[in-house]
Structures are given as structure tokens and as C-alpha cells.
Design a protein around this motif. Structure first.
Motif, mmCIF file in Angstrom:
data_model
loop_
_atom_site.group_PDB
_atom_site.id
_atom_site.type_symbol
_atom_site.label_atom_id
_atom_site.label_comp_id
_atom_site.label_asym_id
_atom_site.label_seq_id
_atom_site.Cartn_x
_atom_site.Cartn_y
_atom_site.Cartn_z
ATOM 1 N N VAL A 29 8.831 16.877 -15.579
ATOM 2 C CA VAL A 29 9.370 16.872 -16.942
ATOM 3 C C VAL A 29 8.586 15.899 -17.827
ATOM 4 N N THR A 30 8.430 14.686 -17.359
ATOM 5 C CA THR A 30 7.764 13.659 -18.179
ATOM 6 C C THR A 30 6.257 13.612 -17.957
ATOM 7 N N ARG A 31 5.779 14.290 -16.897
ATOM 8 C CA ARG A 31 4.358 14.259 -16.519
ATOM 9 C C ARG A 31 3.893 12.821 -16.266
ATOM 10 N N THR A 32 4.803 12.019 -15.736
ATOM 11 C CA THR A 32 4.464 10.662 -15.330
ATOM 12 C C THR A 32 4.610 10.566 -13.819
ATOM 13 N N TYR A 33 4.157 9.443 -13.273
ATOM 14 C CA TYR A 33 4.062 9.297 -11.829
ATOM 15 C C TYR A 33 4.889 8.105 -11.361
ATOM 16 N N PRO A 34 5.864 8.345 -10.467
ATOM 17 C CA PRO A 34 6.704 7.236 -9.989
ATOM 18 C C PRO A 34 5.884 6.234 -9.186
ATOM 19 N N LYS A 35 6.387 5.028 -9.106
ATOM 20 C CA LYS A 35 5.674 3.964 -8.398
ATOM 21 C C LYS A 35 5.569 4.257 -6.910
ATOM 22 N N GLU A 36 6.633 4.812 -6.329
ATOM 23 C CA GLU A 36 6.615 5.126 -4.902
ATOM 24 C C GLU A 36 5.786 6.387 -4.672
ATOM 25 N N GLN A 37 4.698 6.227 -3.948
ATOM 26 C CA GLN A 37 3.763 7.315 -3.701
ATOM 27 C C GLN A 37 3.387 7.321 -2.211
ATOM 28 N N PRO A 38 4.176 7.966 -1.377
ATOM 29 C CA PRO A 38 3.934 7.882 0.066
ATOM 30 C C PRO A 38 2.606 8.489 0.521
ATOM 31 N N HIS A 39 2.179 9.571 -0.108
ATOM 32 C CA HIS A 39 0.969 10.243 0.363
ATOM 33 C C HIS A 39 -0.306 9.494 -0.017
ATOM 34 N N ILE A 40 -0.466 9.205 -1.310
ATOM 35 C CA ILE A 40 -1.741 8.643 -1.757
ATOM 36 C C ILE A 40 -1.921 7.214 -1.266
ATOM 37 N N HIS A 41 -0.839 6.462 -1.148
ATOM 38 C CA HIS A 41 -0.960 5.099 -0.618
ATOM 39 C C HIS A 41 -1.404 5.135 0.844
ATOM 40 N N ARG A 42 -0.786 6.001 1.615
ATOM 41 C CA ARG A 42 -1.171 6.095 3.026
ATOM 42 C C ARG A 42 -2.619 6.570 3.162
ATOM 43 N N LEU A 43 -2.977 7.627 2.446
ATOM 44 C CA LEU A 43 -4.328 8.169 2.557
ATOM 45 C C LEU A 43 -5.382 7.140 2.178
ATOM 46 N N THR A 44 -5.146 6.420 1.094
ATOM 47 C CA THR A 44 -6.152 5.472 0.618
ATOM 48 C C THR A 44 -6.298 4.306 1.590
ATOM 49 N N ARG A 45 -5.190 3.831 2.117
ATOM 50 C CA ARG A 45 -5.271 2.768 3.121
ATOM 51 C C ARG A 45 -5.972 3.264 4.385
ATOM 52 N N LEU A 46 -5.684 4.503 4.796
ATOM 53 C CA LEU A 46 -6.362 5.063 5.961
ATOM 54 C C LEU A 46 -7.866 5.171 5.716
ATOM 55 N N GLY A 47 -8.234 5.584 4.514
ATOM 56 C CA GLY A 47 -9.650 5.661 4.185
ATOM 57 C C GLY A 47 -10.330 4.309 4.271
ATOM 58 N N GLN A 48 -9.637 3.268 3.834
ATOM 59 C CA GLN A 48 -10.183 1.925 3.928
ATOM 60 C C GLN A 48 -10.329 1.497 5.392
ATOM 61 N N ALA A 49 -9.310 1.791 6.201
ATOM 62 C CA ALA A 49 -9.381 1.452 7.620
ATOM 63 C C ALA A 49 -10.537 2.177 8.298
ATOM 64 N N ALA A 50 -10.740 3.441 7.956
ATOM 65 C CA ALA A 50 -11.848 4.210 8.532
ATOM 66 C C ALA A 50 -13.188 3.620 8.121
ATOM 67 N N ALA A 51 -13.302 3.227 6.856
ATOM 68 C CA ALA A 51 -14.552 2.631 6.374
ATOM 69 C C ALA A 51 -14.861 1.341 7.124
ATOM 70 N N GLU A 52 -13.839 0.547 7.387
ATOM 71 C CA GLU A 52 -14.037 -0.712 8.103
ATOM 72 C C GLU A 52 -14.497 -0.480 9.537
ATOM 73 N N ARG A 53 -14.237 0.708 10.070
ATOM 74 C CA ARG A 53 -14.655 1.041 11.423
ATOM 75 C C ARG A 53 -15.970 1.815 11.453
ATOM 76 N N GLY A 54 -16.608 1.920 10.302
ATOM 77 C CA GLY A 54 -17.901 2.580 10.230
ATOM 78 C C GLY A 54 -17.852 4.090 10.203
ATOM 79 N N HIS A 55 -16.664 4.664 9.938
ATOM 80 C CA HIS A 55 -16.503 6.113 9.922
ATOM 81 C C HIS A 55 -16.017 6.613 8.561
ATOM 82 N N GLY A 56 -16.271 5.846 7.517
ATOM 83 C CA GLY A 56 -15.700 6.180 6.224
ATOM 84 C C GLY A 56 -16.109 7.543 5.703
ATOM 85 N N LEU A 57 -17.395 7.857 5.753
ATOM 86 C CA LEU A 57 -17.865 9.117 5.189
ATOM 87 C C LEU A 57 -17.359 10.304 5.997
ATOM 88 N N ARG A 58 -17.403 10.203 7.304
ATOM 89 C CA ARG A 58 -16.883 11.289 8.144
ATOM 90 C C ARG A 58 -15.389 11.477 7.915
#
Length: 220
Positions: free
Chosen positions: A89-118
Motif C-alpha cells: 500500500v505505502t510502497r515502503t519497507y519495514p525495518k524487519e527484513q528476514p531474507h535480505i539481512h540473512r542473505l547479506t550476512r551469509l554473503g559476507q561470511a562466504a567472502a571471509e572464507r574466500g568463496h564470495g564470488l562462487r
């Protein structure tokens, strides 16, 4: 001499998905390394961004997304579910975002392990290529992470042990992204020069060639 660049990348960006396969092939064939620095999309950084944008912005965006995928020879469909939850309705985004927060943190963890691009290559495919509904359920994500050479449970445990550190690292990447010359994704920062957008890949490799980009042994 091995060349290197930073990649600022978002799981909610179709253009990030569209450039990733070419970046994987670049690293496979040439003596270059990519430092993946996952960042949050504009909808999370500025929750009212789309509510204030001209309606033509979104309609053109959708047209260009599909056209760019067709031009690149890649399948694409808007993700099911969207990595970022939106109030329709408002086309705004709530603060609680379970998917994108998890994905982005996982991407960071993967990068720290040398597998970021894969990691971002495999995971973005199940999100964007249209072959997987409910990519967040079942074993879809675990299998994609496994194809990247990592274990999803181990990554989740590492994040749960210190989520604030991951958030600080992601925020630092967002600051470095702006300092590098742009706020959008995908952004490739090479030798202090920003290349914004999947359509700047050819210019990126052109510049790298000027700086001595070499084929990997046996890849000519």
C-alpha cells in the motif's frame, strides 16, 4: 601480476545477478581476484525511496531488467519471494527484513572464507533465474551454498555467534562504496576507479587490460 578489484553487490539487484557470471568467467580465465563486499539494497538503506520515485522509474526498470537479461542470454524472473519485504500500500519497507539481512550476512561470511564470488553466483541463480519458487524454504539455499563449496549450517552458526560484527562489516562496505564513487550496485572498484552497472563490464576489463591483465596459465 595479479590484479584485484572490489565488488559491491546486492542480492536484491537483478543487475548484480546479471553481471556475476561474467565476473566468475573473468576470474576463471584471467589472473584477477575479486573481493566481494555485499551491501544492502537501496530499499533497506532508504525505506521510502520507491514511495517517492516517479512511477516511470519502476516501469522502465522492469522493462530494462528483462531486456538486459535477454541481451546477456540469461533467464530472469522477479524472485519468489522477493528478498526484500515491501508494504504494497505505502510502497515502503519495514525495518524487519528476514531474507535480505540473512542473505547479506551469509554473503559476507562466504567472502571471509574466500568463496564470495562462487557464493553470490550460486545463490543469485536460485533467487533470480526463475527455476526456484520459495528459494528460502527446503534445501534450495543449502544446496546452492554447497555448490559454492561451503556449509550453510556453519555459516549460519558463525553469524549467530556475532551478528553485530557482520552488520558492522556490511556498514563499512557501504561507506567504502560511497567513498569509491557511487552508491549503486553492482559497483566494481578497480585501481580507485568506479564502474557502476552490469553494462560497464566491458569497460572494466578494457581498463584492466591497460593495467596488465594476463590470461591464467593454460587459459589462452
Amino acid at each position: 601480476m595479479t590484479l584485484g578489484y572490489d565488488l559491491y553487490w546486492s542480492f536484491r539487484s537483478p543487475y548484480s545477478y546479471l553481471v556475476t557470471r561474467r565476473l566468475v568467467e573473468l576470474e576463471r580465465d584471467y589472473d584477477v581476484t575479486c573481493t566481494v563486499r555485499p551491501v544492502y539494497p537501496i530499499a533497506v538503506r532508504q525505506p521510502d525511496f520507491f514511495a517517492k520515485s516517479d512511477p516511470l522509474w519502476f516501469s522502465y526498470f522492469m522493462l530494462d531488467m528483462r531486456r538486459s537479461a535477454e541481451f546477456a542470454g540469461l533467464p530472469i524472473r522477479w524472485p519468489v519471494p522477493d528478498p526484500v519485504l515491501m508494504d504494497p500500500v505505502t510502497r515502503t519497507y519495514p525495518k524487519e527484513q528476514p531474507h535480505i539481512h540473512r542473505l547479506t550476512r551469509l554473503g559476507q561470511a562466504a567472502a571471509e572464507r574466500g568463496h564470495g564470488l562462487r557464493f553470490i553466483d550460486e545463490v543469485s541463480r536460485i533467487i533470480w533465474d526463475g527455476t526456484t519458487d520459495n528459494w528460502h524454504q527446503g534445501d534450495h539455499l543449502a544446496r546452492a551454498v554447497g555448490r559454492a563449496g561451503l556449509d550453510l549450517a556453519e555459516l549460519d552458526a558463525a553469524i549467530a555467534a556475532d551478528p553485530d560484527r557482520f552488520d558492522r562489516t556490511i556498514e563499512a562496505s557501504q561507506d567504502a562504496q560511497r567513498a569509491g564513487g557511487h552508491y549503486g550496485v553492482p559497483l566494481m572498484l578497480f585501481d580507485g576507479e568506479p564502474f557502476f552497472g552490469q553494462d560497464r563490464f566491458d569497460q572494466l576489463t578494457w581498463r584492466m587490460a591497460q593495467k596488465g591483465l594476463m590470461h591464467r596459465q593454460g587459459k589462452r
